[in-house]
Every structure is written in C-alpha cells, then in structure tokens.
Scaffold this active site. Structure first.
Site, PDB file in Angstrom:
ATOM      1  N   ASP A 290      30.296 -71.645  39.609  1.00  0.00           N
ATOM      2  CA  ASP A 290      31.075 -71.317  38.421  1.00  0.00           C
ATOM      3  C   ASP A 290      32.321 -72.205  38.490  1.00  0.00           C
ATOM      4  O   ASP A 290      32.895 -72.373  39.573  1.00  0.00           O
ATOM      5  CB  ASP A 290      31.462 -69.833  38.483  1.00  0.00           C
ATOM      6  N   SER A 291      32.741 -72.731  37.368  1.00  0.00           N
ATOM      7  CA  SER A 291      33.845 -73.698  37.459  1.00  0.00           C
ATOM      8  C   SER A 291      35.160 -73.046  37.868  1.00  0.00           C
ATOM      9  O   SER A 291      36.106 -73.747  38.244  1.00  0.00           O
ATOM     10  CB  SER A 291      33.999 -74.489  36.165  1.00  0.00           C
ATOM     11  N   SER A 292      35.239 -71.730  37.837  1.00  0.00           N
ATOM     12  CA  SER A 292      36.456 -71.073  38.349  1.00  0.00           C
ATOM     13  C   SER A 292      36.601 -71.299  39.853  1.00  0.00           C
ATOM     14  O   SER A 292      37.680 -71.090  40.408  1.00  0.00           O
ATOM     15  CB  SER A 292      36.416 -69.568  38.104  1.00  0.00           C
TER      16      SER A 292
ATOM     17  N   THR B   1      32.739 -74.373  31.538  1.00  0.00           N
ATOM     18  CA  THR B   1      33.790 -74.743  30.588  1.00  0.00           C
ATOM     19  C   THR B   1      35.191 -74.339  31.061  1.00  0.00           C
ATOM     20  O   THR B   1      36.181 -74.946  30.656  1.00  0.00           O
ATOM     21  CB  THR B   1      33.532 -74.085  29.213  1.00  0.00           C
ATOM     22  N   ASP B   2      35.260 -73.297  31.915  1.00  0.00           N
ATOM     23  CA  ASP B   2      36.573 -72.720  32.221  1.00  0.00           C
ATOM     24  C   ASP B   2      37.572 -73.734  32.792  1.00  0.00           C
ATOM     25  O   ASP B   2      38.734 -73.742  32.410  1.00  0.00           O
ATOM     26  CB  ASP B   2      36.424 -71.537  33.193  1.00  0.00           C
TER      27      ASP B   2
ATOM     28  N   THR C 122      27.603 -72.101  32.853  1.00  0.00           N
ATOM     29  CA  THR C 122      26.690 -71.429  31.933  1.00  0.00           C
ATOM     30  C   THR C 122      25.564 -72.325  31.438  1.00  0.00           C
ATOM     31  O   THR C 122      24.430 -71.880  31.260  1.00  0.00           O
ATOM     32  CB  THR C 122      27.508 -70.946  30.703  1.00  0.00           C
TER      33      THR C 122
ATOM     34  N   GLN D 171      55.149 -75.488  27.133  1.00  0.00           N
ATOM     35  CA  GLN D 171      54.179 -74.391  27.063  1.00  0.00           C
ATOM     36  C   GLN D 171      53.417 -74.405  25.747  1.00  0.00           C
ATOM     37  O   GLN D 171      52.440 -73.679  25.594  1.00  0.00           O
ATOM     38  CB  GLN D 171      54.912 -73.038  27.114  1.00  0.00           C
ATOM     39  N   CYS D 172      53.886 -75.180  24.761  1.00  0.00           N
ATOM     40  CA  CYS D 172      53.260 -75.146  23.433  1.00  0.00           C
ATOM     41  C   CYS D 172      51.839 -75.686  23.518  1.00  0.00           C
ATOM     42  O   CYS D 172      51.640 -76.878  23.796  1.00  0.00           O
ATOM     43  CB  CYS D 172      54.065 -75.983  22.435  1.00  0.00           C
TER      44      CYS D 172
HETATM   45  N1  ASP Z   1      32.643 -69.144  33.933  1.00  0.00           N
HETATM   46  C1  ASP Z   1      31.813 -70.214  33.487  1.00  0.00           C
HETATM   47  C2  ASP Z   1      32.274 -71.482  34.171  1.00  0.00           C
HETATM   48  O1  ASP Z   1      33.288 -72.021  33.825  1.00  0.00           O
HETATM   49  C3  ASP Z   1      31.861 -70.343  32.011  1.00  0.00           C
HETATM   50  C4  ASP Z   1      31.105 -71.515  31.464  1.00  0.00           C
HETATM   51  O2  ASP Z   1      30.295 -72.132  32.096  1.00  0.00           O
HETATM   52  O3  ASP Z   1      31.333 -71.853  30.327  1.00  0.00           O
HETATM   53  O4  ASP Z   1      31.617 -71.929  35.067  1.00  0.00           O
END
Ligand code: ASP
Length: 344
Positions: free
Chosen positions: A58-60, A90-91, A14, A278-279
C-alpha cells in the site's frame, strides 16, 4: 517505425487488485496476465513487459528505500525500454513521483506513475483507462524518434501532469489529482493533445540516479493556537536537519516572540527551514510581502516559492542527502532543478 517497448512496474496499491471469485476479497493480480485483463492492449503497436515487486505495498507504507528500489529497477532496465509505467497506490503517488524526479538527473525517457481509485478487477474501474493512457503516453515519440515526454509524470483520469507539481486532492473522485501551479502536460480526449511548450526537454547527457535521500526532516504546519511545546518538539527533535514550514497564504506566520525565537535558534543551529504555503489550490510564497513574513526572511528561512509540499519534502531529502554545505543547499533549493518551481 520501430515498435516502442514499455516496462510496467507494479509496486502495489488498488490498481493491481482483483476480486477473488470464491471469497469476494481483493487479492493482487498476476501482472504476467496483463493482456488477459486488458485485451485492448494487444491492439496497440506497443510491446509491453511487466515486472512486479516481490512484496507489493500500500503506498502509505512507501519510504525512501522503496523509492530507491523503484529507481534502481528502472536504471537496471533503462537501456532496454523506451519508457516506464509505474503502477502505484494513489495515496502517496505525489511523493514518489516527486522523489523520482529528483533522484533521476538527465532523464531522457518517460517515467509515468499511475494507479486507480477502483481495483482493476471491478467493472467500473478507472484503472484500465489510466493504464492504457499511461502506456500510450510513455510510448509517444517526436518526429525524430526521441521520447515525447522525457520526465517523471503522473497520469490520471485522462490528464498527464508533471510529477513534482502534483498531489492527490480527492479521496473518492476518479479525478483525484491536481497540479495547482503548473498546466497539464497532455490531455487524452478523442485524441491526445500535448501541451508541448510545458514539457521538459531532454538534455542528452547520460542519465544518473541518486538514491541516498536524507529523511531527517519534518513538516511543521501552522495553525492558530499552536503551542510552544508542539513547535519545540518538532524543531528540537534529535538529528533534525530540515523543516518544511507550512505557513498561511503567501508565506505568513504568527509574530509571537517565542515562535520567532524558536525558529531563529533552529536556523542558527544549521537546520534548513523552507517556507511553503498551506494553500492547496496554488499560489506562491512571497517572503517580505507582508510584515508577517519579513522576519522569517531576515532570519534565513528560505522561500519555497510555488513548490507543493510533496515536492518540497522530497527535494529537501534529496539535497540533504547530496550536499553537505548548507549554503549550497539553500542556493539549490531556490533553483528549479526539475521544473518543480516556477523560477529559473
Ligand atoms: N491506500 C491505497 C494506496 O495508496 C489507495 C490506492 O491505491 O489508491 O496504496
């Protein structure tokens, strides 16, 4: 004092998005124009260069091959710059930060990952602040001129965290990351306050990069009612070499004989199983504290102590890639390699 020289690497996410004036849709920003987008940067006595990967993602979609590309790029420019800022979605930022922390041995310069919840091109963006803080932190030096933060970190919403201790814990808040088991390394308020005793010390040996991660692992998260078929499908997957077993509380699991037998079988086959909690809010696995974890310990499942899942996944990939001997992998897993667990 010499002007610090920082390299910003844009991987995607993002933060690098701008709104197209005509269509209103988000498109990738040209990082060569970074001073136009963040004019405040030119007030700093810091020289900034940028490098954007050809296909920002995208980091996914990040995988160990992308971590290797980031590591190799940093290595290529290692001697030319005083610090590196990696702009990243961020993901999965917690995974990439953890992976880079293991991939680099004897790191003596900062690698700071940052991103944003709102694109740079949106007026209320958190990206500008995150980027400026990251650049300033990456350029920070001790009195003797050595880098103040010679480790892989995540900088977000005015806080600097150790990368392999940090995970994304909010999908909307600007304050989106947490380091449940380790204090922040620095806090950017009116001035930047460093928590010096928690920052790793450089060992002044030549930096090394290892990129051959072995991704033949899985995460098995327990829940009440989990069935033998599901556990089998994970533990008996072809080629599986390691499992992060996400247990309850301080490392507890159900005691059903079918479950324990499947785990024992996997351990006896040479699969490395690591028990993590898992906590999400923190704490540590303490094998043997309750009867419900004693059996796991007896069969050779190893304790992840207070490691977070992101760090456990990448540490296991790193160790499986680097070491062939299972006993040695188990010994190394129980050691703090890069400050990822709170034991020596
Ligand atoms: N889906 C985005 C990513 O992780 C979200 C972000 O950038 O914060 O690439």
């Amino acid at each position: 004092m010499k002007t610090p020289h920082i390299l910003i690497l844009y991987t995607g996410g993002t933060i690098g998005m701008l709104q197209d004036a005509e269509t209103g849709s988000l498109k990738v920003f040209d990082f060569k124009n970074i001073y136009d987008q963040i004019p405040r940067l030119s007030f700093y006595n810091i020289k900034v260069d940028t490098f954007a990967f050809q296909h920002p993602i995208d980091s996914s979609d990040m995988n160990p091959g992308d971590w290797a590309d980031i590591g190799n790029k940093i290595m290529e420019f290692y001697d030319q710059y005083d610090g590196f800022v990696v702009l990243h979605g961020t993901d999965t930022m917690g995974y990439t930060a953890s992976a880079l922390s293991f991939m680099f041995n004897h790191l003596n310069k900062p690698i700071i990952l940052t991103g944003s919840q709102l694109p740079l091109g949106i007026a209320r963006t958190d990206g500008r602040n995150n980027m400026i803080n990251s650049i300033e932190l990456a350029a920070a030096c001790n009195e003797d001129g050595t880098p103040m933060i010679p480790e892989v970190c995540i900088c977000f919403e005015n806080k600097l965290y150790r990368g392999n201790r940090t995970h994304k814990n909010h999908a909307e808040n600007f304050d989106a990351f947490a380091s449940p088991n380790y204090p922040v390394l620095a806090h950017a308020g009116v001035s930047i306050k460093y928590n010096k005793e928690y920052i790793r010390k450089a060992d002044n040996l030549p930096v090394e990069l290892f990129t051959d991660m072995d991704a033949n692992i899985s995460i098995l998260k327990l829940f009440p009612g989990i069935t033998p078929n599901v556990v089998k499908s994970v533990l008996q997957a072809e080629g599986l070499k390691g499992v992060i077993l996400e247990t309850y509380g301080s490392g507890n699991a159900c005691q059903s004989p079918w479950f324990l037998n499947l785990l024992r079988e996997a351990v006896n086959k040479g699969i490395v199983i690591v028990n993590v909690t898992q906590c999400k809010g923190g704490g540590s696995v303490d094998l043997g504290k309750y009867e419900t974890s004693l059996e796991l310990q007896k069969m050779g499942i190893i304790s992840g102590y207070d490691i977070i899942t992101e760090s456990a996944v990448t540490k296991l990939m790193y160790l499986l890639g680097k070491e062939k001997n299972i006993d040695r992998i188990k010994i190394l897993f129980n050691k703090s390699l890069r400050g990822e667990i709170s034991i020596g």
